[in-house]
Design a protein around this motif. Structure first.
Motif, PDB file in Angstrom:
ATOM      1  N   VAL A 154       0.852  -1.185   0.000  1.00 49.66           N
ATOM      2  CA  VAL A 154       0.000   0.000   0.000  1.00 49.66           C
ATOM      3  C   VAL A 154       0.894   1.244   0.000  1.00 49.66           C
ATOM      4  CG1 VAL A 154      -1.737   1.265   1.297  1.00 49.66           C
ATOM      5  CG2 VAL A 154      -1.815  -1.218   1.232  1.00 49.66           C
ATOM      6  N   ASP A 155       0.584   2.168  -0.865  1.00 55.26           N
ATOM      7  CA  ASP A 155       1.338   3.415  -0.978  1.00 55.26           C
ATOM      8  C   ASP A 155       1.027   4.302   0.229  1.00 55.26           C
ATOM      9  OD1 ASP A 155       2.659   5.694  -1.740  1.00 55.26           O
ATOM     10  OD2 ASP A 155       1.328   6.171  -3.402  1.00 55.26           O
ATOM     11  N   PRO A 156       2.071   4.724   0.979  1.00 50.98           N
ATOM     12  CA  PRO A 156       1.838   5.592   2.138  1.00 50.98           C
ATOM     13  C   PRO A 156       1.109   6.886   1.771  1.00 50.98           C
ATOM     14  CG  PRO A 156       4.104   4.803   2.126  1.00 50.98           C
ATOM     15  CD  PRO A 156       3.469   4.385   0.828  1.00 50.98           C
ATOM     16  N   GLY A 157       1.352   7.389   0.555  1.00 45.79           N
ATOM     17  CA  GLY A 157       0.664   8.598   0.095  1.00 45.79           C
ATOM     18  C   GLY A 157      -0.834   8.385  -0.012  1.00 45.79           C
ATOM     19  N   ASP A 158      -1.229   7.170  -0.464  1.00 42.88           N
ATOM     20  CA  ASP A 158      -2.654   6.843  -0.559  1.00 42.88           C
ATOM     21  C   ASP A 158      -3.283   6.773   0.825  1.00 42.88           C
ATOM     22  OD1 ASP A 158      -2.477   6.715  -3.317  1.00 42.88           O
ATOM     23  OD2 ASP A 158      -2.303   4.531  -3.371  1.00 42.88           O
ATOM     24  N   GLU A 159      -2.548   6.193   1.778  1.00 41.00           N
ATOM     25  CA  GLU A 159      -3.063   6.099   3.147  1.00 41.00           C
ATOM     26  C   GLU A 159      -3.226   7.484   3.755  1.00 41.00           C
ATOM     27  OE1 GLU A 159      -0.819   3.478   5.626  1.00 41.00           O
ATOM     28  OE2 GLU A 159      -1.012   1.807   4.229  1.00 41.00           O
ATOM     29  N   LEU A 160      -2.271   8.354   3.512  1.00 38.93           N
ATOM     30  CA  LEU A 160      -2.356   9.713   4.039  1.00 38.93           C
ATOM     31  C   LEU A 160      -3.535  10.452   3.426  1.00 38.93           C
ATOM     32  CD1 LEU A 160      -1.276  12.019   5.770  1.00 38.93           C
ATOM     33  CD2 LEU A 160       0.291  12.583   3.891  1.00 38.93           C
ATOM     34  N   ALA A 161      -3.695  10.339   2.109  1.00 42.79           N
ATOM     35  CA  ALA A 161      -4.814  10.998   1.439  1.00 42.79           C
ATOM     36  C   ALA A 161      -6.148  10.491   1.980  1.00 42.79           C
ATOM     37  CB  ALA A 161      -4.728  10.789  -0.070  1.00 42.79           C
ATOM     38  N   ALA A 162      -6.246   9.196   2.209  1.00 37.31           N
ATOM     39  CA  ALA A 162      -7.471   8.617   2.751  1.00 37.31           C
ATOM     40  C   ALA A 162      -7.729   9.139   4.163  1.00 37.31           C
ATOM     41  CB  ALA A 162      -7.392   7.095   2.756  1.00 37.31           C
ATOM     42  N   TYR A 163      -6.683   9.223   4.959  1.00 33.13           N
ATOM     43  CA  TYR A 163      -6.808   9.740   6.327  1.00 33.13           C
ATOM     44  C   TYR A 163      -7.298  11.184   6.310  1.00 33.13           C
ATOM     45  CZ  TYR A 163      -5.528  11.580  10.894  1.00 33.13           C
ATOM     46  OH  TYR A 163      -5.557  12.208  12.103  1.00 33.13           O
ATOM     47  N   ILE A 164      -6.687  12.014   5.450  1.00 32.05           N
ATOM     48  CA  ILE A 164      -7.077  13.427   5.358  1.00 32.05           C
ATOM     49  C   ILE A 164      -8.521  13.548   4.904  1.00 32.05           C
ATOM     50  CG2 ILE A 164      -6.667  15.588   4.108  1.00 32.05           C
ATOM     51  CD1 ILE A 164      -3.651  14.821   4.161  1.00 32.05           C
ATOM     52  N   ASP A 165      -8.914  12.767   3.905  1.00 29.02           N
ATOM     53  CA  ASP A 165     -10.302  12.794   3.431  1.00 29.02           C
ATOM     54  C   ASP A 165     -11.275  12.408   4.537  1.00 29.02           C
ATOM     55  OD1 ASP A 165      -9.555  13.603   0.899  1.00 29.02           O
ATOM     56  OD2 ASP A 165      -9.661  11.583   0.028  1.00 29.02           O
ATOM     57  N   ASP A 166     -10.951  11.334   5.246  1.00 29.99           N
ATOM     58  CA  ASP A 166     -11.820  10.864   6.321  1.00 29.99           C
ATOM     59  C   ASP A 166     -11.936  11.902   7.427  1.00 29.99           C
ATOM     60  OD1 ASP A 166     -13.360   8.849   7.824  1.00 29.99           O
ATOM     61  OD2 ASP A 166     -11.588   8.838   9.137  1.00 29.99           O
ATOM     62  N   ARG A 167     -10.819  12.425   7.847  1.00 29.19           N
ATOM     63  CA  ARG A 167     -10.835  13.403   8.944  1.00 29.19           C
ATOM     64  C   ARG A 167     -11.519  14.700   8.524  1.00 29.19           C
ATOM     65  NH1 ARG A 167      -6.196  14.727  13.063  1.00 29.19           N
ATOM     66  NH2 ARG A 167      -7.374  16.160  14.359  1.00 29.19           N
ATOM     67  N   SER A 168     -11.361  15.098   7.257  1.00 30.40           N
ATOM     68  CA  SER A 168     -12.013  16.308   6.756  1.00 30.40           C
ATOM     69  C   SER A 168     -13.528  16.156   6.758  1.00 30.40           C
ATOM     70  CB  SER A 168     -11.528  16.634   5.338  1.00 30.40           C
ATOM     71  OG  SER A 168     -10.157  16.971   5.358  1.00 30.40           O
ATOM     72  N   ARG A 169     -14.002  14.951   6.489  1.00 35.41           N
ATOM     73  CA  ARG A 169     -15.458  14.714   6.531  1.00 35.41           C
ATOM     74  C   ARG A 169     -15.984  14.802   7.961  1.00 35.41           C
ATOM     75  NH1 ARG A 169     -14.151  11.045   2.553  1.00 35.41           N
ATOM     76  NH2 ARG A 169     -13.965   9.294   3.979  1.00 35.41           N
ATOM     77  N   ARG A 170     -15.178  14.332   8.905  1.00 32.12           N
ATOM     78  CA  ARG A 170     -15.609  14.318  10.306  1.00 32.12           C
ATOM     79  C   ARG A 170     -15.406  15.657  11.006  1.00 32.12           C
ATOM     80  NH1 ARG A 170     -12.395  11.101  13.294  1.00 32.12           N
ATOM     81  NH2 ARG A 170     -10.918  10.667  11.656  1.00 32.12           N
TER      82      ARG A 170
END
Length: 109
Positions: A1-17
Motif C-alpha cells: 500500500v502506498d503511504p501517500g494513498d493512506e495519508l490521502a485517505a486519512y485526510i479525506d476521512d478526517r475532513s469529513r468528520r
C-alpha cells in the motif's frame, strides 16, 4: 500500500468528520513549501544552518525547525530573514466564502 494513498485517505476521512481540517492541512502544506524556499535561499547564499543560527543567536535546532515548516513566531522569522540578509514582508488576504476579496499589506520588515 502506498503511504501517500493512506495519508490521502486519512485526510479525506478526517475532513469529513471535522469541518475545517482540510484548511489546516492546506496551511501546513503552504508552510512547508515556504520553509523549503527559505532553505533553498539559505543554500544559494552558501550559508550553513549553524552560521544562520549564530547570526540569529539561537540554536541550529531552531533553524531546522524553521526550515521544516514548524509554526514559529513572526519575530523568529524576522531574525531568520535578517540572518540571510533579506527582509520579511507580511500581508493578509481577505477571503469570504472562498472568494478572494483583496490583499492588504500589513507590514514590511
Amino acid at each position: 500500500v502506498d503511504p501517500g494513498d493512506e495519508l490521502a485517505a486519512y485526510i479525506d476521512d478526517r475532513s469529513r468528520r471535522e469541518p475545517g481540517f482540510d484548511a489546516l492541512v492546506e496551511a501546513a502544506v503552504r508552510r512547508r513549501e515556504f520553509a523549503r524556499s527559505l532553505a533553498a535561499q539559505r543554500k544559494k547564499k552558501h550559508l550553513t544552518q549553524t552560521l544562520v543560527a549564530a547570526r540569529m543567536r539561537t540554536s541550529p535546532a531552531m533553524v531546522v525547525r524553521i526550515e521544516s515548516g514548524a509554526d514559529v513566531r513572526v519575530s523568529t522569522m524576522e531574525r531568520y530573514a535578517a540572518a540571510l540578509g533579506t527582509e520579511l514582508q507580511l500581508g493578509s488576504v481577505v477571503v469570504v466564502d472562498g472568494e478572494t476579496l483583496g490583499f492588504e499589506a500589513t507590514a514590511a520588515l
